[in-house]
Structures are given as structure tokens and as C-alpha cells.
Design an enzyme around this catalytic site. Structure first.
Site, PDB file in Angstrom:
ATOM      1  N   ASP A 141       5.027  26.755  41.639  1.00  0.00           N
ATOM      2  CA  ASP A 141       6.281  26.600  42.372  1.00  0.00           C
ATOM      3  C   ASP A 141       7.074  25.426  41.823  1.00  0.00           C
ATOM      4  OD1 ASP A 141       7.249  26.053  45.863  1.00  0.00           O
ATOM      5  OD2 ASP A 141       8.198  27.214  44.252  1.00  0.00           O
ATOM      6  N   LYS A 144      10.872  26.567  36.788  1.00  0.00           N
ATOM      7  CA  LYS A 144      10.661  28.004  36.538  1.00  0.00           C
ATOM      8  C   LYS A 144      10.436  28.298  35.052  1.00  0.00           C
ATOM      9  CE  LYS A 144      11.153  27.676  40.736  1.00  0.00           C
ATOM     10  NZ  LYS A 144       9.896  27.367  41.465  1.00  0.00           N
ATOM     11  N   ASP A 169       5.827  31.651  42.816  1.00  0.00           N
ATOM     12  CA  ASP A 169       6.995  31.759  43.675  1.00  0.00           C
ATOM     13  C   ASP A 169       8.243  31.983  42.821  1.00  0.00           C
ATOM     14  OD1 ASP A 169       8.862  29.596  45.942  1.00  0.00           O
ATOM     15  OD2 ASP A 169       8.494  31.760  46.026  1.00  0.00           O
ATOM     16  N   ASN A 170       9.282  32.553  43.397  1.00  0.00           N
ATOM     17  CA  ASN A 170      10.618  32.626  42.790  1.00  0.00           C
ATOM     18  C   ASN A 170      10.718  33.480  41.540  1.00  0.00           C
ATOM     19  OD1 ASN A 170      10.309  29.268  43.514  1.00  0.00           O
ATOM     20  ND2 ASN A 170      11.717  30.550  44.687  1.00  0.00           N
ATOM     21  N   GLU A 199      13.684  31.858  50.458  1.00  0.00           N
ATOM     22  CA  GLU A 199      13.441  31.164  51.731  1.00  0.00           C
ATOM     23  C   GLU A 199      14.723  30.996  52.552  1.00  0.00           C
ATOM     24  OE1 GLU A 199      12.277  30.211  48.776  1.00  0.00           O
ATOM     25  OE2 GLU A 199      12.894  28.213  48.228  1.00  0.00           O
TER      26      GLU A 199
END
Ligand SMILES: O=C(NCCCCc1cc2cnccc2s1)c1cc(-c2ccc(F)cc2)cc(O)c1O
Ligand SMILES: [Mg+2]
Length: 214
Positions: A141, A144, A169-170, A199
Site C-alpha cells: 500500500d 504504486k 491495494d489500489n 476508500e
């Protein structure tokens, strides 16, 4: 001088959560992010997926890259069996400072080792510094564009064992296209996408779970 968003988030936790109660800390942060200020915690919707994967894996060793304010750290730590080794890494000292206080407010400080630094510098040293052989569960997380180089570092330094699970995540927003392409095409991983939302928004996002096959 003006406070930072993490500092305002900490204040909201101290005001609205019950000391030693991780669930109330999680709720206080989600309330703050829904009603006061958006912040880049994994959030409640993706957080429930994170919970289910952690529970399923029941890891003995955990690594989190990207502590931020400690929201996912608290979500993970509250589910771990006693004696589990949990290392979380944060690059930004101000975020790390707030995270330490939020993790402590939840009463989970003895379950977590928070390390400040950059993943690329730390990963090659983890075995030596923390006596870890392999990680059973890794939550990505952080930056990226570091997901791909860092998974390659995990392989290079033998930090993955057969059955190790990585949860990222993401993968849609902000997005990690090169990482997705790698884990979905490599014969060394079995990957599955969990659709969700960014989120506290209706924007599409999701988590990618990848099982290392050895
Ligand atoms: O950047 C994000 N997270 C990474 C912060 C990097 C700090 C670290 C680097 C580093 C290096 N080595 C070790 C540890 C660490 S910690 C992030 C951003 C969004 C987002 C923001 C705006 C937006 F419009 C839409 C989505 C949503 C998210 O869920 C995120 O996680
Ligand atoms: Mg994130």
C-alpha cells in the site's frame, strides 16, 4: 503552524475512540474520513476484504508497506495470533509519528514493529535486521510504482515461501498496471482480483491477491 491531516485524524481518534479498543479506532477513522476529510486509508469496504484474507491466511509473519496513519496496521494487528511477527514500513516521518500514536491508542503497540524508511532500501536488510526468513502475508500500500520492483526484490532475497500471500491495494486507482501484468502472467503466482471502490468514494478500485507458488 497549521496542523496536518494525519494530526487532525489522530485528534479525532483521541476524541471519539475508546483507548484499547481497535474496533472503535477503526470506526473513528472511517467516520472522520466520511464526514470531515478524505484520507488515503484502505477504508471500510476494502478493509473488510483485507480482514477476510488475513483471517484466511492466519500468518505467522506479516509485512505491510505503507503504514500511513496506521489504519490498516490496526485492522491487521487486531486479527493476528499471539507471537505473530508484524513489520510495517512508512517513508514519511510525520505519518509514522501519527501512526505510532494511533497504533498505541488501539493498544496494539506490542504486536507491531514500525520501521521508517524506503522499501527499496529496507527489503534487502529485513532478514538480517529482523530475523525473518519468509513472510506469510504482505500488504502492499505504498508508492504504486514500487509494487513491481519490490515484489522482484522479495523474490531475489528469498522472502517469499510456497504459499506466501501478497495483497495489493489500489490496483485500479491510482493503479499499478505493470504490477498487475506481472503477477497475472507469471507462472509463479496465482492471482485473484477483488473488486471494490476507492476508500470513502464510488470510484472503482480493488485489491489483487497473489499466491506465491514457489
Ligand atoms: O499513494 C498512495 N499511497 C502511498 C503513499 C506513499 C508513502 C510511502 C512510500 C513508501 C516507500 N517505502 C516504504 C514505505 C512507504 S509509505 C495512495 C493514494 C491514493 C489516492 C490518492 C489520490 C487520489 F485522487 C486517489 C487515490 C489512495 C490510496 O489508497 C493510496 O494508498
Ligand atoms: Mg492505498
Amino acid at each position: 503552524t497549521r496542523s496536518t491531516r494525519p494530526q487532525r485524524m489522530l485528534k479525532a481518534v483521541q476524541k471519539n475512540a475508546i483507548r484499547g479498543n481497535p474496533e472503535s479506532v477503526i470506526s473513528a477513522i472511517d467516520y472522520f474520513c466520511k464526514h470531515s476529510e478524505w484520507a488515503m486509508n484502505v477504508g471500510d469496504e476494502k478493509g473488510c476484504i483485507l480482514d477476510s484474507v488475513v483471517t484466511e491466511v492466519d500468518p505467522s509473519t506479516v509485512l505491510e508497506l505503507g503504514t500511513y496513519c496506521g489504519y490498516s496496521t490496526v485492522r491487521i494487528a487486531r486479527l493476528l495470533s499471539p507471537g505473530t511477527k508484524f513489520i510495517t514500513v512508512e517513508f514519511n516521518p510525520a505519518s509514522a509519528e501519527v501512526a505510532r500514536k494511533i497504533i498505541a491508542y488501539a493498544g496494539l503497540q506490542d504486536k507491531v514493529t514500525l520501521v521508517e524508511g524506503a522499501s527499496g532500501d529496507l527489503i534487502p536488510q529485513i532478514k538480517k535486521l529482523y530475523g525473518i526468513t519468509t513472510f506469510d502475508f504482505i500488504f502492499l500500500d505504498h508508492w504504486k510504482d514500487r509494487y513491481l520492483p519490490d515484489i522482484k526484490l522479495f523474490e531475489e532475497y528469498g522472502l517469499l515461501g510456497k504459499g506466501s500471500v501478497l495483497l495489493a491495494d489500489n490496483v485500479i486507482c491510482p493503479g499499478t498496471p505493470e504490477y498487475l501484468e506481472y503477477v497475472r502472467n507469471s507462472p509463479r503466482y496465482e492471482s485473484r482480483y477483488y473488486p471494490s471502490h476507492l476508500e470513502y468514494t464510488k470510484v472503482e478500485d480493488g485489491l489483487e491477491k497473489s499466491l506465491f507458488l514457489g
